[in-house]
Motif scaffolding. Structure first.
Motif, short mmCIF file in Angstrom:
data_model
loop_
_atom_site.label_atom_id
_atom_site.label_comp_id
_atom_site.label_asym_id
_atom_site.label_seq_id
_atom_site.Cartn_x
_atom_site.Cartn_y
_atom_site.Cartn_z
N ASP A 1 21.46 6.23 50.85
CA ASP A 1 22.58 7.25 51.32
C ASP A 1 22.19 8.39 51.74
O ASP A 1 22.56 9.35 51.95
CB ASP A 1 23.17 7.80 49.78
N ILE A 2 20.70 9.13 50.69
CA ILE A 2 20.34 10.14 51.13
C ILE A 2 18.68 9.85 51.33
O ILE A 2 17.83 9.38 50.51
CB ILE A 2 20.29 11.68 49.76
N ILE A 3 17.57 11.05 51.97
CA ILE A 3 16.37 10.40 51.96
C ILE A 3 16.30 11.45 52.45
O ILE A 3 16.64 12.90 52.44
CB ILE A 3 16.00 9.72 53.60
N GLY B 1 18.52 14.95 53.51
CA GLY B 1 19.34 14.47 54.10
C GLY B 1 20.02 13.16 53.67
O GLY B 1 20.10 12.35 53.48
N ILE B 2 21.54 13.30 54.45
CA ILE B 2 22.88 12.17 54.17
C ILE B 2 22.37 11.42 55.06
O ILE B 2 22.83 11.61 56.46
CB ILE B 2 23.84 12.78 54.12
N THR B 3 22.36 10.20 55.38
CA THR B 3 21.43 9.05 56.19
C THR B 3 23.04 8.51 56.82
O THR B 3 24.18 8.55 56.37
CB THR B 3 21.18 7.54 55.32
N SER B 4 23.46 8.50 58.53
CA SER B 4 24.23 8.25 58.55
C SER B 4 24.94 6.66 58.99
O SER B 4 26.20 6.48 58.76
CB SER B 4 24.25 8.00 60.41
N LYS B 5 23.82 6.08 57.56
CA LYS B 5 24.65 4.66 57.59
C LYS B 5 24.85 4.62 55.73
O LYS B 5 26.01 4.07 54.89
CB LYS B 5 23.45 3.58 56.75
#
Length: 380
Positions: free
Chosen positions: A58-60, A277-281
């Protein structure tokens, strides 16, 4: 019957996770139906592979910026920022200008650091020298460094006037302040930037500090000056060094002043930062934002023993850094930061080792500065 926990998967490239673990604990205490699952990756490659998997995070979080230049990989955080009254104006605008890309915000900056000059008050007092003040010049710094450099009968320095590393990234603020740049603003070219006169002249000033004035320790030079906090009158210091000094009870021995003015007259400084950041997935983007906000923006306690800087004005105040005799100057300097070549161009960033080897040649062998910098146009 107990409800099932909602998991937020957080992938980080950082090794030291005490701050993240503290944020996880306090967030889960306030959200008993949420579990923050923390995993580590070794580098950008592993982070990219994790994103491409069926079970994407969810977050990287990354210590560099190149991941956040991948279009479509991260959600636009401005959607969340704009939905929270007052947050956008609270965020440091210089930092947001650098972090934003194509009108979006792919990540919240973390691990934010920049350089200023620390001076050892005792060394200045012993030499009967006035402390440096804002607005001082490069030439004034060199003259002070000469007075503060002490060598024994064998010519070995027992004290250096200026502590400075041999790294292309650390030299960038002086290039900026002389009106030069490494890379074009769009990140596409080094030609016409790293080889321009303003960049060359800034480099020549630094090389002369090693070779002509001999106030900086050359690579491999014998020394009896000890560590940076021991035998150096002035030190080019990122926030990490301030954190180290504070942790060891040494910070009161030092003062801080802005970088000296260069002939080009620009006040710019570089900034080192990663992002989360929050991933687009992500299937739980709103909840992921709640945790990201808590982790990065909510917690003044994360700056009790600071190593880096907060990115909002309110957190700088609540943490006490805005009023601290040393940290406050670093907070103020955030207003002058510009995008580094290392954020604008990944090829330039990955060429650092080759560039640094050529810096060694300029210092130790007297390699021509202009010709060397002209050859660096191949690195973008």
């Amino acid at each position: 019957m107990l409800s099932e926990l909602t998991e937020i998967k957080f992938l980080t490239e950082f090794q030291h996770l005490y701050n993240l673990m503290d944020a996880k604990a306090s967030f889960e205490l306030a959200h008993p139906d949420v579990r923050i699952v923390i995993e580590q990756s070794a580098d950008h490659y592993e982070s990219m592979q994790a994103y491409k998997s069926d079970d994407a995070p969810d977050i990287i979080e990354s210590g560099g910026w190149s991941l956040f230049n991948h279009k479509g990989m991260f959600a636009d955080l401005l959607t969340f920022v704009n939905a929270q009254p007052g947050l956008r104006s609270d965020l440091n605008q210089s930092i947001m200008h650098i972090a934003s890309k194509d009108g979006t915000l792919p990540g919240l900056p973390v691990d934010v650091a920049l350089p200023l000059i620390l001076f050892n008050k005792q060394k200045f007092d012993q030499a009967n020298l006035a402390y440096p003040t804002e607005g001082w010049t490069w030439d004034e710094m060199i003259q002070l460094a000469k007075r503060l450099t002490i060598r024994n009968e064998e010519g070995v320095a027992t004290q250096f006037g200026f502590g400075f590393g041999v790294d292309i990234e650390e030299w960038e603020p002086f290039v900026m302040r002389n009106g030069g740049r490494y890379i074009s603003p769009d990140g596409l070219a080094a030609r016409g930037y790293v080889d321009q006169p303003a960049t060359i002249k800034a480099f020549q000033h630094i090389i002369d500090a090693y070779r002509v004035h001999q106030v900086i320790r050359r690579p491999g030079e014998p020394s009896e000056a000890g560590e940076l906090h021991q035998g150096f009158g002035m030190t080019y210091a990122f926030t990490w060094l301030v954190g180290y000094l504070a942790q060891h009870g040494l910070a009161d021995q030092f003062g801080v002043v802005g970088l000296p003015q260069m002939p080009g007259g620009d006040r710019s400084n570089m900034v080192y930062m990663g992002a989360a950041g929050i991933t687009s997935k992500s299937k739980h983007a709103s909840l992921a934002w709640e945790f990201l906000h808590h982790y990065v923006l909510d917690r003044p306690e994360s700056f009790r023993t600071p190593w880096t800087l907060p990115i909002t004005h309110s957190l700088a105040q609540r943490s006490g850094l805005a009023e601290h005799p040393i940290w406050s100057r670093y907070v103020q300097e955030l207003e002058h930061v510009q995008a580094s070549g290392f954020y604008l161009n990944e090829k330039w960033n990955s060429s650092r080792q080759l560039i640094n080897e050529e810096i060694h040649r300029m210092i130790l062998e007297g390699a021509d500065v202009a010709q060397t910098l002209k050859s660096w146009t191949r690195f973008a």
